[in-house]
Motif scaffolding. Structure first.
Motif, PDB file in Angstrom:
ATOM      1  N   LEU A  30       0.829  -1.214   0.000  1.00 37.84           N
ATOM      2  CA  LEU A  30       0.000   0.000   0.000  1.00 37.84           C
ATOM      3  C   LEU A  30       0.862   1.261   0.000  1.00 37.84           C
ATOM      4  CD1 LEU A  30      -2.794  -1.074   2.520  1.00 37.84           C
ATOM      5  CD2 LEU A  30      -2.968  -0.940   0.037  1.00 37.84           C
ATOM      6  N   ALA A  31       1.960   1.226   0.778  1.00 34.42           N
ATOM      7  CA  ALA A  31       2.882   2.374   0.771  1.00 34.42           C
ATOM      8  C   ALA A  31       3.476   2.579  -0.614  1.00 34.42           C
ATOM      9  CB  ALA A  31       3.989   2.151   1.800  1.00 34.42           C
ATOM     10  N   ALA A  32       3.825   1.479  -1.301  1.00 41.05           N
ATOM     11  CA  ALA A  32       4.392   1.577  -2.648  1.00 41.05           C
ATOM     12  C   ALA A  32       3.400   2.236  -3.604  1.00 41.05           C
ATOM     13  CB  ALA A  32       4.773   0.182  -3.141  1.00 41.05           C
ATOM     14  N   LEU A  33       2.127   1.848  -3.511  1.00 40.17           N
ATOM     15  CA  LEU A  33       1.111   2.460  -4.375  1.00 40.17           C
ATOM     16  C   LEU A  33       0.998   3.956  -4.112  1.00 40.17           C
ATOM     17  CD1 LEU A  33      -1.607  -0.344  -4.109  1.00 40.17           C
ATOM     18  CD2 LEU A  33      -0.300   0.242  -6.150  1.00 40.17           C
ATOM     19  N   GLU A  34       1.050   4.359  -2.839  1.00 43.78           N
ATOM     20  CA  GLU A  34       0.989   5.796  -2.516  1.00 43.78           C
ATOM     21  C   GLU A  34       2.211   6.530  -3.055  1.00 43.78           C
ATOM     22  OE1 GLU A  34      -0.319   7.249   1.235  1.00 43.78           O
ATOM     23  OE2 GLU A  34      -1.169   5.303   1.811  1.00 43.78           O
ATOM     24  N   MET A  35       3.399   5.867  -2.998  1.00 45.61           N
ATOM     25  CA  MET A  35       4.611   6.506  -3.530  1.00 45.61           C
ATOM     26  C   MET A  35       4.461   6.773  -5.038  1.00 45.61           C
ATOM     27  SD  MET A  35       7.663   4.388  -1.692  1.00 45.61           S
ATOM     28  CE  MET A  35       8.058   4.579   0.053  1.00 45.61           C
ATOM     29  N   GLN A  36       3.995   5.766  -5.775  1.00 45.73           N
ATOM     30  CA  GLN A  36       3.841   5.943  -7.223  1.00 45.73           C
ATOM     31  C   GLN A  36       2.781   7.013  -7.520  1.00 45.73           C
ATOM     32  OE1 GLN A  36       5.743   5.199  -9.418  1.00 45.73           O
ATOM     33  NE2 GLN A  36       6.372   3.048  -9.568  1.00 45.73           N
ATOM     34  N   GLU A  37       1.673   7.015  -6.744  1.00 49.10           N
ATOM     35  CA  GLU A  37       0.650   8.043  -6.951  1.00 49.10           C
ATOM     36  C   GLU A  37       1.225   9.441  -6.703  1.00 49.10           C
ATOM     37  OE1 GLU A  37      -2.302   6.768  -4.231  1.00 49.10           O
ATOM     38  OE2 GLU A  37      -2.962   5.064  -5.462  1.00 49.10           O
ATOM     39  N   PHE A  38       2.050   9.549  -5.659  1.00 49.30           N
ATOM     40  CA  PHE A  38       2.668  10.845  -5.370  1.00 49.30           C
ATOM     41  C   PHE A  38       3.563  11.281  -6.525  1.00 49.30           C
ATOM     42  CE2 PHE A  38       6.411  13.163  -3.957  1.00 49.30           C
ATOM     43  CZ  PHE A  38       5.821  14.284  -3.397  1.00 49.30           C
ATOM     44  N   MET A  39       4.382  10.359  -7.062  1.00 50.40           N
ATOM     45  CA  MET A  39       5.326  10.722  -8.121  1.00 50.40           C
ATOM     46  C   MET A  39       4.589  11.128  -9.399  1.00 50.40           C
ATOM     47  SD  MET A  39       8.255  10.696  -6.779  1.00 50.40           S
ATOM     48  CE  MET A  39       9.093  11.057  -8.322  1.00 50.40           C
ATOM     49  N   VAL A  40       3.499  10.410  -9.723  1.00 51.35           N
ATOM     50  CA  VAL A  40       2.731  10.761 -10.924  1.00 51.35           C
ATOM     51  C   VAL A  40       2.157  12.164 -10.774  1.00 51.35           C
ATOM     52  CG1 VAL A  40       0.649  10.205 -12.238  1.00 51.35           C
ATOM     53  CG2 VAL A  40       2.207   8.367 -11.523  1.00 51.35           C
ATOM     54  N   LYS A  41       1.554  12.457  -9.610  1.00 45.31           N
ATOM     55  CA  LYS A  41       0.987  13.791  -9.373  1.00 45.31           C
ATOM     56  C   LYS A  41       2.080  14.849  -9.356  1.00 45.31           C
ATOM     57  CE  LYS A  41      -2.105  16.310  -6.239  1.00 45.31           C
ATOM     58  NZ  LYS A  41      -1.247  17.490  -6.136  1.00 45.31           N
ATOM     59  N   ARG A  42       3.227  14.527  -8.750  1.00 44.48           N
ATOM     60  CA  ARG A  42       4.338  15.488  -8.670  1.00 44.48           C
ATOM     61  C   ARG A  42       4.826  15.866 -10.061  1.00 44.48           C
ATOM     62  NH1 ARG A  42       6.594  19.011  -4.973  1.00 44.48           N
ATOM     63  NH2 ARG A  42       8.742  19.454  -5.586  1.00 44.48           N
ATOM     64  N   LYS A  43       4.967  14.873 -10.934  1.00 39.43           N
ATOM     65  CA  LYS A  43       5.442  15.167 -12.288  1.00 39.43           C
ATOM     66  C   LYS A  43       4.430  16.021 -13.043  1.00 39.43           C
ATOM     67  CE  LYS A  43       7.150  13.047 -16.540  1.00 39.43           C
ATOM     68  NZ  LYS A  43       7.472  11.805 -17.269  1.00 39.43           N
ATOM     69  N   LYS A  44       3.144  15.703 -12.858  1.00 41.47           N
ATOM     70  CA  LYS A  44       2.098  16.461 -13.537  1.00 41.47           C
ATOM     71  C   LYS A  44       2.082  17.916 -13.054  1.00 41.47           C
ATOM     72  CE  LYS A  44      -1.557  14.111 -14.112  1.00 41.47           C
ATOM     73  NZ  LYS A  44      -2.834  13.383 -13.878  1.00 41.47           N
ATOM     74  N   ASP A  45       2.231  18.123 -11.745  1.00 43.23           N
ATOM     75  CA  ASP A  45       2.241  19.489 -11.202  1.00 43.23           C
ATOM     76  C   ASP A  45       3.434  20.284 -11.722  1.00 43.23           C
ATOM     77  OD1 ASP A  45      -0.035  18.895  -9.812  1.00 43.23           O
ATOM     78  OD2 ASP A  45       0.973  18.536  -7.888  1.00 43.23           O
ATOM     79  N   ARG A  46       4.598  19.641 -11.780  1.00 41.11           N
ATOM     80  CA  ARG A  46       5.801  20.353 -12.272  1.00 41.11           C
ATOM     81  C   ARG A  46       5.681  20.670 -13.761  1.00 41.11           C
ATOM     82  NH1 ARG A  46      10.410  20.592  -9.346  1.00 41.11           N
ATOM     83  NH2 ARG A  46      11.767  20.278 -11.162  1.00 41.11           N
ATOM     84  N   ALA A  47       5.032  19.769 -14.516  1.00 44.48           N
ATOM     85  CA  ALA A  47       4.892  20.005 -15.951  1.00 44.48           C
ATOM     86  C   ALA A  47       4.065  21.256 -16.219  1.00 44.48           C
ATOM     87  CB  ALA A  47       4.244  18.787 -16.598  1.00 44.48           C
ATOM     88  N   VAL A  48       3.088  21.538 -15.353  1.00 47.77           N
ATOM     89  CA  VAL A  48       2.272  22.750 -15.511  1.00 47.77           C
ATOM     90  C   VAL A  48       3.149  23.996 -15.499  1.00 47.77           C
ATOM     91  CG1 VAL A  48       0.492  24.156 -14.400  1.00 47.77           C
ATOM     92  CG2 VAL A  48       0.218  21.672 -14.535  1.00 47.77           C
ATOM     93  N   HIS A  49       4.233  23.955 -14.724  1.00 46.57           N
ATOM     94  CA  HIS A  49       5.158  25.102 -14.620  1.00 46.57           C
ATOM     95  C   HIS A  49       6.368  24.965 -15.542  1.00 46.57           C
ATOM     96  CE1 HIS A  49       2.902  26.503 -11.161  1.00 46.57           C
ATOM     97  NE2 HIS A  49       2.943  25.278 -10.652  1.00 46.57           N
ATOM     98  N   GLY A  50       6.322  24.001 -16.465  1.00 44.56           N
ATOM     99  CA  GLY A  50       7.416  23.828 -17.416  1.00 44.56           C
ATOM    100  C   GLY A  50       8.665  23.222 -16.815  1.00 44.56           C
ATOM    101  N   LEU A  51       8.523  22.474 -15.727  1.00 46.72           N
ATOM    102  CA  LEU A  51       9.678  21.873 -15.058  1.00 46.72           C
ATOM    103  C   LEU A  51       9.698  20.373 -15.297  1.00 46.72           C
ATOM    104  CD1 LEU A  51       9.411  23.747 -11.645  1.00 46.72           C
ATOM    105  CD2 LEU A  51      10.996  24.245 -13.517  1.00 46.72           C
ATOM    106  N   PRO A  52      10.900  19.780 -15.418  1.00 42.67           N
ATOM    107  CA  PRO A  52      10.979  18.328 -15.610  1.00 42.67           C
ATOM    108  C   PRO A  52      10.647  17.594 -14.313  1.00 42.67           C
ATOM    109  CG  PRO A  52      13.174  19.236 -15.360  1.00 42.67           C
ATOM    110  CD  PRO A  52      12.231  20.409 -15.420  1.00 42.67           C
ATOM    111  N   GLY A  53      10.105  16.378 -14.429  1.00 41.66           N
ATOM    112  CA  GLY A  53       9.798  15.554 -13.267  1.00 41.66           C
ATOM    113  C   GLY A  53      10.306  14.147 -13.460  1.00 41.66           C
ATOM    114  N   PHE A  54      10.394  13.406 -12.388  1.00 43.54           N
ATOM    115  CA  PHE A  54      10.945  12.057 -12.420  1.00 43.54           C
ATOM    116  C   PHE A  54       9.854  11.018 -12.656  1.00 43.54           C
ATOM    117  CE2 PHE A  54      14.072  14.069  -9.382  1.00 43.54           C
ATOM    118  CZ  PHE A  54      15.110  14.123 -10.310  1.00 43.54           C
ATOM    119  N   ASP A  55      10.200   9.981 -13.436  1.00 35.20           N
ATOM    120  CA  ASP A  55       9.445   8.737 -13.481  1.00 35.20           C
ATOM    121  C   ASP A  55      10.154   7.738 -12.580  1.00 35.20           C
ATOM    122  OD1 ASP A  55       7.453   9.507 -15.369  1.00 35.20           O
ATOM    123  OD2 ASP A  55       8.957   9.366 -16.942  1.00 35.20           O
TER     124      ASP A  55
END
Length: 698
Positions: free
Chosen positions: A576-601
């Protein structure tokens, strides 16, 4: 004209379930619930709820067994109780909470946010802070999942309010500033006026009076423009309380009188003005306007409104101080003792300090020096408590003061012992000279000096002991942060910790794909900051589930469950923690993309099996684990795919029967150095979320 910005909680007609009674019945329930919710600037959510219409809608939905309608009815009822300041009996409140939380699967994300925020607020009000933040964290999760910016801002404000009530001033300040920034961005004057009132309160309690006056002024200007009398009252009240706590009596009196003026303008009854009246009376006593103060305090003394306000002990202190200055010393003792012996919600240490001072002065006036000395010492101790709290950011200077106190105490003891030895020698010489009178005088002086020095020693020793205990607590907290609890306890007890074989541990590895390429697009500072943001979020997630962080290596993160045998670190909790980590990373990358910043996969792998765990080295030691299980977990990560949680067959066997999870077999996959291994992808099946979720504020 003020434009409302309420939560976008419009009814979704397409989701209405049609029952045997027909669609007209469900539509009638929705119409009643719509009529029960009325726009209002008196509530921070933008609405108030009519209890009679809500009860009618709930009764109709219950008769139809329409679960979504029943859920909405109970939530509307809870909101109505909260808007009436929880004056309805607790039995009704508990029933609505139970019925609503039993039906959360019928709720939208915004309705879940409203439910959990309302329950969290109720627990803040009763000072059940840990329980409150469990619900407020769930409200934060629901608000973020909804994507509604005002919902997120509203929960942020409520969490800041909870931190203020808990007197966690640093967190309250950070969250209140974030809430104000959101309100500014949303151009939401209602949320902004509440937010700046809260940040003014927090700034004032932290000693930033200039900042507090600025924020109170902003809030008042908005409240005046919207003619919201209630917020104006709260604003002046908090402003006055800040000035009172800081000893600015005249400014506090001015604000309390402003509360009275607004209340009169709004037509508030006198019984609702008990707190400003208490403030006015108390400040008048401080400023020696005793006749006017006594008239006001006598009018509110013993009233039910004062008793239920939670500030009866401040009244007792104000009344005791009035009696002291009137020369009624016995009455002063009675009321000051009551104030000292009863806990108050806010500024409890200030209440006890002031009560101790009054008791010290009253006993002096009554010619009772023993009691006066006791209360003088207590007043000093509570004064220290107040000063330590108000000067928390001067920890280094306080530590130096404590060290100096310890040295003075030791020097005093040494000096006392040397003085006593010299006086005994003088007494012996006097005895030899057969001068009994001189011997008795010298002996008396010696006893007096020893008593004085021992008194000083006791005082400084107590302060030193408190300082040592505080440092001990800090050290133990740091040790528990580095090592698992049982290992930390073993290390404290034995000075070392034995390596242990753990039969079933679940190891989690993460790694960022294309880290080198992305790092070339960022400065060194930006790269480190982004890694820190991600790893801090991971730390919050695993800590909430009882999982131990092992280490980070570059952009890789490693943690393990089951190392201490705790209930919260089972293989399921790691997944369950792993699923939350991946969900966080997907959202983090999407939020940074809005500001033109690169994000991690990110790739992520999990394996369960035996490991050896222990402490490595003696300098900058760290807790680590070894064994083939670690290597296989690493292969699960490297053989996985971006955005997926890749688990081994061993882990799959332990969690495969879990409801709410879906597993996809990958078949036999070649793993470097291990040959072909059975692997599975795991994801949520969309059956709902648990109540308690992890905060991602970092």
């Amino acid at each position: 004209m003020f434009r409302f910005a309420p939560l976008a909680l419009a009814f979704t007609w397409s989701t209405c379930t049609v029952h045997a009674n027909g669609p007209n019945d469900t539509l009638q329930v929705l119409r009643l619930l719509g009529a029960a919710r009325q726009p209002s600037n008196q509530s921070i959510i933008g609405f108030v709820h009519d209890s009679a219409l809500t009860a009618q809608a709930l009764h109709m939905a219950d008769g139809m067994a329409w679960q979504r309608g029943i859920f909405k009815g109970h939530v509307w009822a809870l909101l109505g109780i909260a808007e009436r300041n929880f004056t309805t009996g607790m039995e009704a409140w508990e029933r609505h909470v139970h019925e609503a939380t039993e039906r959360t699967k019928y709720a939208t994300d915004q309705e879940l946010m409203l439910l959990y925020r309302t329950i969290g607020r109720a627990h803040v009000r009763t000072l059940k802070i840990d329980t409150a933040f469990m619900y407020l964290d769930s409200a934060q999760w629901a608000a973020e999942r909804s994507g509604d910016e005002r919902s997120i801002a509203l929960v942020t404000y409520t969490r800041a309010h909870g931190m203020r009530v808990a007197e966690r001033w640093g967190d309250a300040f950070r969250l209140s500033l974030r809430s104000n920034a959101m309100a500014d961005a949303l151009k939401d004057p209602l949320l902004k006026t509440w937010g700046y009132n809260l940040s003014g309160m927090v700034r004032g309690r932290l000693g930033d009076l200039e900042g507090a006056v600025h924020d109170f002024t902003v809030s008042l200007a908005l409240a005046d423009s919207m003619a919201i009398h209630f917020i104006r009252v709260v604003n002046h009240m908090n402003w006055g309380f800040v000035m009172q706590v800081k000893g600015r009596w005249s400014e506090a009196l001015q604000q309390y009188r402003a509360v009275r003026a607004v209340g009169k303008e709004a037509g508030y009854p006198d019984e609702t003005m008990v707190l400003p009246d208490l403030g006015i009376g108390h400040m008048l006593v401080r400023l020696d306007s005793l006749d006017e103060a006594e008239a006001i305090l006598r009018r509110i003394r013993g009233t039910e409104a004062l008793i239920v306000s939670g500030y009866e002990q401040e009244f007792n202190n104000a009344w005791a101080l009035l009696q002291l200055r009137r020369g009624r010393f016995k009455d002063a003792v009675t009321f000051a003792r009551t104030a000292f012996n009863t806990e108050q919600r806010d500024e409890n240490d200030v209440i006890k300090r002031d009560a101790s001072r009054i008791l010290s002065e009253a006993y002096k006036a009554l010619k009772r020096p023993a009691e006066a000395l006791v209360w003088t010492e207590l007043a000093h101790q509570w004064e220290d408590s107040v000063l330590y709290r108000q000067q928390a950011n001067e920890a280094l200077r306080e530590e130096m003061d404590r060290e100096m106190a310890m040295r003075v105490a030791q020097d005093s003891l040494t000096h006392a012992e040397e003085t006593a030895r010299m006086e005994r020698a003088n007494q012996e010489r006097a005895t030899k000279e057969k001068s009994r009178r001189n011997a008795l005088v010298i002996g008396g002086i010696a006893i007096l000096l020893v008593a004085l020095f021992l008194w000083w020693r006791l005082r400084f020793t107590r302060r030193a002991k408190r300082a040592i205990e505080k440092e001990k607590d800090r050290s133990e907290g740091l040790l528990r942060n580095i090592l698992p609890v049982d290992v930390a306890e073993e290390l404290k007890a034995k000075g070392e910790a034995d390596a242990r074989l753990i039969d079933e541990a679940t190891i989690l590895f993460t790694d960022f794909k294309g880290f080198t390429a992305i790092s070339e697009q960022l400065t060194a500072r930006e790269l480190v900051d982004e890694l820190n943001e991600c790893f801090k979020a991971f730390d919050h997630i695993i800590t909430a589930r009882g999982i131990e962080k092992i280490k980070t290596i570059g952009d890789a993160y490693m943690c393990a469950g089951g190392l201490s045998g705790t209930k919260g670190s089972s293989p399921l909790q790691v997944v369950l923690a792993a699923l939350e980590m991946q969900e966080f990373m997907v959202k983090r990358k999407k939020d940074r993309a809005v500001h033109g910043l690169p994000g991690f996969d990110m790739r992520l792998g999990i394996h369960t099996g035996p490991v050896v765990a222990g402490i490595v080295g003696v300098k900058k030691f760290q807790y680590d684990i070894w064994g083939d299980t670690v290597n296989i977990a690493s292969r699960m990560e490297s053989s996985g795919e971006v955005g997926q949680v890749n688990i081994s067959e061993a882990t799959h066997t332990l969690v495969k029967d879990t409801l709410g999870l879906r597993f996809t077999s990958r078949g036999m996959v070649s793993a470097k150095g291990k040959g072909e291994m059975e692997m599975y992808f795991v994801e949520r099946s969309g059956a709902g979320q648990p109540l308690h979720t992890v905060r991602h504020e970092v």
